[in-house]
Design a protein around this motif. Structure first.
Motif, PDB file in Angstrom:
ATOM      1  N   LYS A 106       0.844  -1.192   0.000  1.00 32.60           N
ATOM      2  CA  LYS A 106       0.000   0.000   0.000  1.00 32.60           C
ATOM      3  C   LYS A 106       0.888   1.254   0.000  1.00 32.60           C
ATOM      4  CE  LYS A 106      -4.221   1.789   1.963  1.00 32.60           C
ATOM      5  NZ  LYS A 106      -3.823   3.181   2.118  1.00 32.60           N
ATOM      6  N   GLY A 107       0.437   2.302  -0.685  1.00 32.28           N
ATOM      7  CA  GLY A 107       1.176   3.562  -0.694  1.00 32.28           C
ATOM      8  C   GLY A 107       0.789   4.406   0.512  1.00 32.28           C
ATOM      9  N   GLY A 108       1.635   5.356   0.845  1.00 26.90           N
ATOM     10  CA  GLY A 108       1.290   6.326   1.881  1.00 26.90           C
ATOM     11  C   GLY A 108       1.391   5.807   3.303  1.00 26.90           C
ATOM     12  N   VAL A 109       1.995   4.624   3.511  1.00 28.04           N
ATOM     13  CA  VAL A 109       2.076   4.086   4.866  1.00 28.04           C
ATOM     14  C   VAL A 109       3.371   4.510   5.558  1.00 28.04           C
ATOM     15  CG1 VAL A 109       0.615   2.104   4.353  1.00 28.04           C
ATOM     16  CG2 VAL A 109       3.107   1.882   4.143  1.00 28.04           C
ATOM     17  N   SER A 110       4.225   5.263   4.835  1.00 26.92           N
ATOM     18  CA  SER A 110       5.457   5.778   5.431  1.00 26.92           C
ATOM     19  C   SER A 110       6.680   4.898   5.155  1.00 26.92           C
ATOM     20  CB  SER A 110       5.212   5.988   6.941  1.00 26.92           C
ATOM     21  OG  SER A 110       6.294   6.449   7.593  1.00 26.92           O
ATOM     22  N   LYS A 111       6.618   4.116   4.088  1.00 27.33           N
ATOM     23  CA  LYS A 111       7.777   3.298   3.696  1.00 27.33           C
ATOM     24  C   LYS A 111       9.000   4.168   3.427  1.00 27.33           C
ATOM     25  CE  LYS A 111       5.817   1.463   0.091  1.00 27.33           C
ATOM     26  NZ  LYS A 111       4.428   1.878   0.362  1.00 27.33           N
ATOM     27  N   THR A 112       8.816   5.138   2.540  1.00 26.67           N
ATOM     28  CA  THR A 112       9.954   5.942   2.091  1.00 26.67           C
ATOM     29  C   THR A 112      10.522   6.782   3.235  1.00 26.67           C
ATOM     30  OG1 THR A 112       9.039   5.984  -0.124  1.00 26.67           O
ATOM     31  CG2 THR A 112      10.676   7.668   0.402  1.00 26.67           C
ATOM     32  N   THR A 113       9.617   7.376   4.020  1.00 29.05           N
ATOM     33  CA  THR A 113      10.078   8.171   5.164  1.00 29.05           C
ATOM     34  C   THR A 113      10.868   7.292   6.131  1.00 29.05           C
ATOM     35  OG1 THR A 113       8.032   9.431   4.933  1.00 29.05           O
ATOM     36  CG2 THR A 113       9.303   9.784   6.954  1.00 29.05           C
ATOM     37  N   ARG A 297       2.870   6.536  11.591  1.00 27.04           N
ATOM     38  CA  ARG A 297       1.857   7.600  11.462  1.00 27.04           C
ATOM     39  C   ARG A 297       0.726   7.419  12.448  1.00 27.04           C
ATOM     40  NH1 ARG A 297       0.495   9.243   5.417  1.00 27.04           N
ATOM     41  NH2 ARG A 297      -0.323  10.944   6.640  1.00 27.04           N
ATOM     42  N   ILE A 325       5.609   5.331  15.798  1.00 26.97           N
ATOM     43  CA  ILE A 325       5.982   6.605  15.188  1.00 26.97           C
ATOM     44  C   ILE A 325       4.740   7.490  15.157  1.00 26.97           C
ATOM     45  CG2 ILE A 325       6.929   7.751  13.165  1.00 26.97           C
ATOM     46  CD1 ILE A 325       8.901   5.768  14.438  1.00 26.97           C
ATOM     47  N   PRO A 326       4.752   8.617  15.859  1.00 31.55           N
ATOM     48  CA  PRO A 326       3.550   9.456  15.866  1.00 31.55           C
ATOM     49  C   PRO A 326       3.349  10.142  14.521  1.00 31.55           C
ATOM     50  CG  PRO A 326       5.346  10.566  17.003  1.00 31.55           C
ATOM     51  CD  PRO A 326       5.859   9.199  16.626  1.00 31.55           C
ATOM     52  N   LYS A 327       2.105  10.403  14.213  1.00 30.02           N
ATOM     53  CA  LYS A 327       1.823  11.286  13.079  1.00 30.02           C
ATOM     54  C   LYS A 327       2.263  12.659  13.538  1.00 30.02           C
ATOM     55  CE  LYS A 327      -1.682  12.554   9.842  1.00 30.02           C
ATOM     56  NZ  LYS A 327      -2.996  12.338   9.308  1.00 30.02           N
ATOM     57  N   THR A 328       3.142  13.276  12.805  1.00 23.07           N
ATOM     58  CA  THR A 328       3.732  14.506  13.315  1.00 23.07           C
ATOM     59  C   THR A 328       3.752  15.609  12.278  1.00 23.07           C
ATOM     60  OG1 THR A 328       5.743  15.487  14.182  1.00 23.07           O
ATOM     61  CG2 THR A 328       6.021  13.602  12.751  1.00 23.07           C
ATOM     62  N   ALA A 336       7.417  17.937   3.558  1.00 24.63           N
ATOM     63  CA  ALA A 336       7.865  16.584   3.876  1.00 24.63           C
ATOM     64  C   ALA A 336       8.490  15.874   2.680  1.00 24.63           C
ATOM     65  CB  ALA A 336       6.684  15.786   4.401  1.00 24.63           C
ATOM     66  N   TYR A 361      11.721   8.241  16.412  1.00 28.77           N
ATOM     67  CA  TYR A 361      12.589   7.816  15.314  1.00 28.77           C
ATOM     68  C   TYR A 361      13.944   7.320  15.840  1.00 28.77           C
ATOM     69  CZ  TYR A 361       9.449   9.291  11.580  1.00 28.77           C
ATOM     70  OH  TYR A 361       8.388   9.405  10.712  1.00 28.77           O
TER      71      TYR A 361
HETATM   72  P1  ADP Z   1       5.075   5.469   1.246  1.00 27.99           P
HETATM   73  O1  ADP Z   1       6.493   5.397   0.830  1.00 27.99           O
HETATM   74  O2  ADP Z   1       4.613   4.253   1.996  1.00 27.99           O
HETATM   75  O3  ADP Z   1       4.155   5.806   0.115  1.00 27.99           O
HETATM   76  P2  ADP Z   1       5.771   7.992   2.492  1.00 27.99           P
HETATM   77  O4  ADP Z   1       6.907   7.775   3.399  1.00 27.99           O
HETATM   78  O5  ADP Z   1       6.049   8.609   1.162  1.00 27.99           O
HETATM   79  O6  ADP Z   1       4.939   6.657   2.314  1.00 27.99           O
HETATM   80  O7  ADP Z   1       4.706   8.866   3.287  1.00 27.99           O
HETATM   81  C1  ADP Z   1       3.490   9.277   2.711  1.00 27.99           C
HETATM   82  C2  ADP Z   1       3.178  10.684   3.178  1.00 27.99           C
HETATM   83  O8  ADP Z   1       3.003  10.689   4.582  1.00 27.99           O
HETATM   84  C3  ADP Z   1       4.300  11.653   2.890  1.00 27.99           C
HETATM   85  O9  ADP Z   1       3.760  12.889   2.538  1.00 27.99           O
HETATM   86  C4  ADP Z   1       5.035  11.763   4.208  1.00 27.99           C
HETATM   87  O10 ADP Z   1       5.673  12.993   4.372  1.00 27.99           O
HETATM   88  C5  ADP Z   1       3.918  11.587   5.207  1.00 27.99           C
HETATM   89  N1  ADP Z   1       4.396  10.994   6.470  1.00 27.99           N
HETATM   90  C6  ADP Z   1       5.183   9.914   6.634  1.00 27.99           C
HETATM   91  N2  ADP Z   1       5.403   9.662   7.932  1.00 27.99           N
HETATM   92  C7  ADP Z   1       4.731  10.593   8.623  1.00 27.99           C
HETATM   93  C8  ADP Z   1       4.549  10.892  10.015  1.00 27.99           C
HETATM   94  N3  ADP Z   1       5.132  10.154  10.974  1.00 27.99           N
HETATM   95  N4  ADP Z   1       3.781  11.959  10.347  1.00 27.99           N
HETATM   96  C9  ADP Z   1       3.188  12.712   9.403  1.00 27.99           C
HETATM   97  N5  ADP Z   1       3.321  12.495   8.096  1.00 27.99           N
HETATM   98  C10 ADP Z   1       4.070  11.456   7.690  1.00 27.99           C
END
Ligand code: ADP
Ligand code: MG
Length: 383
Positions: A106-113, A297, A325-328, A336, A361
């Protein structure tokens, strides 16, 4: 199609503009500097000890700040300190890098971050890190300050490895703005690997499409301590390569119902795929040294998240990392797309918010470092 092309062009121009503004004045990313207190904390000593050690003159002494009252260290200086003070946690001589894939379909779960923070965090602790972006969207590449569409050429990506024109990834490795962190980039043309990999499997005897990246990392494993692979949000040929190359997997899961459901698909598909590939290649079974689920998140104000968190806990049990990891807003505020909490030099918002995010983190990085060290110990004990 002409209209779509026009939209694409104007969107690309805007990204370029925004990026220029965010990274001004030189439109180049720079890493933060570190105070004596930060350096001391990362080395596991107190400030007084750092002050004393500076007088011995055998480690970088940093610079005095404008007022002359404080010292600050660059990231490369910091790394010399952490490598000295944390010598017992560095890769043992003769051991190979530990490779970690961050995945979830799934996208948007914070993989890349998570991948970026981990890469930065491990490098601060003294490790040499190679980050590999395997998502054609190139978000990890963007976090390194490179625009996938404008600044990434094929020879900076795994594309030649996938199409068979290279057999090792060394050609693609570039240093980055972050000392101790090198990158193999990604860009939209990497989609072509989805055609190249299965085609080679058909046309070239002996090629196993799922082992191409694993084989291509042979040299890198002798140079780096940790290799971190960010994956696309889908089960693709490239994703399979990333997972197959990995010794450990991290699956970020936000405590939301749909994300929980798609994470369960990830395990089901991976299990299916694994048994399938093992049947085709019986001598080379796949072992993972660690599998971790990361609660990411986490929105403490969301009324449904405690319930979902319980399902996640009940499902994954021992695989859950003991950190949330809190949504921050720390990086959300500050574009971001181009920075993580570790890029922030001085947070303008609440100090409490900032500390909550960095504490979580830091703990995440520490836990993964422990898994990496255990993997080295395990290998030493068994070979
Ligand atoms: P993925 O790689 O799974 O698609 P991303 O790491 O790109 O996910 O994160 C998706 C979005 O959520 C990005 O805009 C990112 O900045 C935001 N995000 C990731 N982690 C957090 C967090 N802990 N708090 C708030 N926003 C976050
Ligand atoms: Mg991503």
């Amino acid at each position: 199609m002409a209209r779509i092309e026009a939209i694409a062009n104007s969107a690309a121009a805007m990204v370029e503009q925004v990026r220029g503004r965010l990274l001004a004045p030189e439109a180049k990313k720079v890493s933060p500097t570190y105070s004596t207190a930060q350096l001391a904390a990362l080395c596991g000593v107190d400030k007084a000890h750092v002050a004393y050690r500076v007088t011995k003159g055998d480690l970088p002494e940093g610079r005095l700040t404008a007022t002359g009252a404080k010292r600050e260290f660059s990231l490369s200086e910091l790394r010399i300190w952490t490598r000295t003070y944390r010598a017992d946690r560095m890769r043992p001589i003769g051991q190979k890098a530990v490779t970690i894939a961050v995945g979830n379909f799934k996208g948007g779960v914070s993989k890349t971050t998570s991948a970026m923070v981990l890469a930065q965090g491990l490098s601060r602790l003294g490790h040499r890190v190679l980050a590999i972006d395997t998502d054609p969207q190139g978000s990890l590449t963007t976090l390194h300050g490179l625009l996938p569409e404008a600044e990434v050429s094929e020879d900076m990506t795994i594309s030649p490895l996938c199409d068979g024109s290279a057999s090792d990834v060394q050609y693609a490795i570039r240093s980055t703005y972050w000392a101790g962190l090198d990158l193999i980039a990604a860009a939209p043309f990497l989609f072509s690997a989805e055609f190249a990999l299965p085609a080679r499997q058909l046309n070239e005897p002996g090629v196993k499409f799922w082992r191409v990246l694993d084989d291509g990392l042979a040299l890198a494993r002798d140079i780096y301590d940790v290799i971190i692979i960010d994956t696309p949000p889908s089960l693709s040929y490239v994703t399979i390569n990333a997972l197959w190359a990995a010794d450990g997997i991290i699956v970020p899961v936000p405590p939301a119902g749909l994300d929980f459901a798609s994470a369960s698909q990830f395990w089901a598909l991976l299990a299916d795929l694994g048994s399938n590939l093992e049947r085709q290649d019986t001598e080379n079974g796949k072992n993972f040294d660690f599998l971790h689920v990361l609660l990411s998140r986490v929105d403490s104000s969301d009324p449904s998240s405690p319930a979902v968190r319980q399902w996640i806990q009940a499902t994954y049990g021992e695989y859950m990392l003991p950190v949330e990891i809190p949504k921050t807003a720390v990086t959300a505020n500050k574009a971001a797309e181009f920075a993580t909490v570790y890029d922030v030099q001085k947070y303008d918002g609440s100090a409490k918010t900032y500390k909550r995010a960095t504490d979580a983190y830091d703990r995440f990085v520490e836990l993964i470092e422990q898994s990496v060290i255990e993997t080295w110990r395990w290998r030493e004990a068994t070979t």
